[in-house]
Scaffold this motif. Structure first.
Motif, mmCIF file in Angstrom:
data_model
loop_
_atom_site.group_PDB
_atom_site.id
_atom_site.type_symbol
_atom_site.label_atom_id
_atom_site.label_comp_id
_atom_site.label_asym_id
_atom_site.label_seq_id
_atom_site.Cartn_x
_atom_site.Cartn_y
_atom_site.Cartn_z
ATOM 1 N N TRP A 1 0.770 -1.207 -0.099
ATOM 2 C CA TRP A 1 -0.097 -0.138 -0.155
ATOM 3 C C TRP A 1 0.728 1.055 -0.043
ATOM 4 C CZ3 TRP A 1 -4.081 -1.567 -1.649
ATOM 5 C CH2 TRP A 1 -4.782 -2.857 -1.268
ATOM 6 N N LYS A 2 2.178 1.142 -0.164
ATOM 7 C CA LYS A 2 3.001 2.304 -0.070
ATOM 8 C C LYS A 2 2.636 3.519 -1.089
ATOM 9 C CE LYS A 2 6.678 0.881 -3.291
ATOM 10 N NZ LYS A 2 6.167 -0.248 -3.786
ATOM 11 N N ASP A 3 2.033 3.174 -2.382
ATOM 12 C CA ASP A 3 1.760 4.112 -3.236
ATOM 13 C C ASP A 3 0.158 4.969 -2.825
ATOM 14 O OD1 ASP A 3 3.721 3.578 -4.653
ATOM 15 O OD2 ASP A 3 2.654 2.174 -5.762
ATOM 16 N N CYS A 4 -0.267 4.572 -1.760
ATOM 17 C CA CYS A 4 -1.455 5.235 -1.318
ATOM 18 C C CYS A 4 -1.279 6.121 -0.276
ATOM 19 C CB CYS A 4 -2.505 4.054 -0.614
ATOM 20 S SG CYS A 4 -3.115 2.849 -1.722
ATOM 21 N N PRO A 5 -1.956 7.250 -0.222
ATOM 22 C CA PRO A 5 -1.695 8.197 0.861
ATOM 23 C C PRO A 5 -1.825 7.801 2.156
ATOM 24 C CG PRO A 5 -3.600 9.095 -0.690
ATOM 25 C CD PRO A 5 -3.082 7.417 -1.044
ATOM 26 N N GLU A 6 -0.744 8.205 3.029
ATOM 27 C CA GLU A 6 -0.754 7.805 4.276
ATOM 28 C C GLU A 6 -1.791 8.911 5.181
ATOM 29 O OE1 GLU A 6 2.495 7.635 8.187
ATOM 30 O OE2 GLU A 6 3.133 7.024 6.121
ATOM 31 N N LEU A 7 -2.868 8.242 6.004
ATOM 32 C CA LEU A 7 -3.483 9.185 6.647
ATOM 33 C C LEU A 7 -3.039 9.938 8.169
ATOM 34 C CD1 LEU A 7 -6.836 7.111 5.788
ATOM 35 C CD2 LEU A 7 -6.310 9.309 5.162
ATOM 36 N N GLU A 8 -3.460 10.790 8.561
ATOM 37 C CA GLU A 8 -3.121 11.658 9.830
ATOM 38 C C GLU A 8 -3.655 10.672 10.951
ATOM 39 O OE1 GLU A 8 -0.792 14.054 11.945
ATOM 40 O OE2 GLU A 8 -0.975 14.139 9.862
ATOM 41 N N LEU A 9 -3.054 10.405 12.179
ATOM 42 C CA LEU A 9 -3.202 9.576 13.275
ATOM 43 C C LEU A 9 -2.987 10.345 14.285
ATOM 44 C CD1 LEU A 9 -2.089 5.808 12.406
ATOM 45 C CD2 LEU A 9 -4.482 7.063 12.198
ATOM 46 N N PRO A 10 -3.543 10.090 15.534
ATOM 47 C CA PRO A 10 -3.320 10.952 16.889
ATOM 48 C C PRO A 10 -1.853 10.561 16.929
ATOM 49 C CG PRO A 10 -5.302 9.416 16.783
ATOM 50 C CD PRO A 10 -4.609 9.123 15.509
#
Length: 148
Positions: free
Chosen positions: A109-118
């Protein structure tokens, strides 16, 4: 297409629950552009089966209590090496550290955007590697003691 507000709410709560149970390397990906079945994946790991189960139980309890969300599917309970919770909007993968390295979902999934987490969840990055080094040092020390 991007992750929905509901997906982000579920992710934040699940990631915080995982961090509270000392999960390692928590990360989330927006997979909505490549998969039609869900908006996001949350990945987390733990160094032993008991902790994997504990993390999963905490995620389920928090999502149910705080957001009235129940998984439509739960897989992998028997061995607690890789448990998947499907909430439709998000899919949570909690893996034993060895499975995490072997299956390397991050590479997929490295090409997918990473989402912000706490912040607590972000602070878990690198914990699996830290834990592995500590275990190796402990084992080496035990071996050294046995050789004397």
């Amino acid at each position: 297409m991007t992750a929905t507000d509901r997906s982000l709410e579920l992710l934040a709560t699940a990631a915080q629950a995982a961090a509270d149970k000392l999960a390692h390397d928590i990360i989330a990906y927006d997979v909505s552009d490549v998969l039609s079945i869900t908006d996001a994946f949350l990945l987390a790991s733990a160094p032993n089966d008991r902790q994997v189960k504990s993390i999963v139980d905490e995620i389920e309890e928090r999502l149910n209590k705080e957001l009235d969300a129940k998984p439509v599917r739960r897989e992998g309970d028997r061995d607690a090496r890789w448990i998947l919770l499907d909430y439709v909007d998000i899919v949570v993968h909690v893996q034993h550290s060895e499975e995490r390295v072997f299956y390397a979902l991050e590479r997929l999934w490295k090409d997918c955007p990473e989402l912000e987490l706490p912040a607590d969840a972000k602070a878990t990055r690198g914990k699996a590697e830290e834990h592995a080094k500590l275990r190796a040092a402990e084992e080496a020390a035990e071996l050294g003691g046995e050789l004397r």
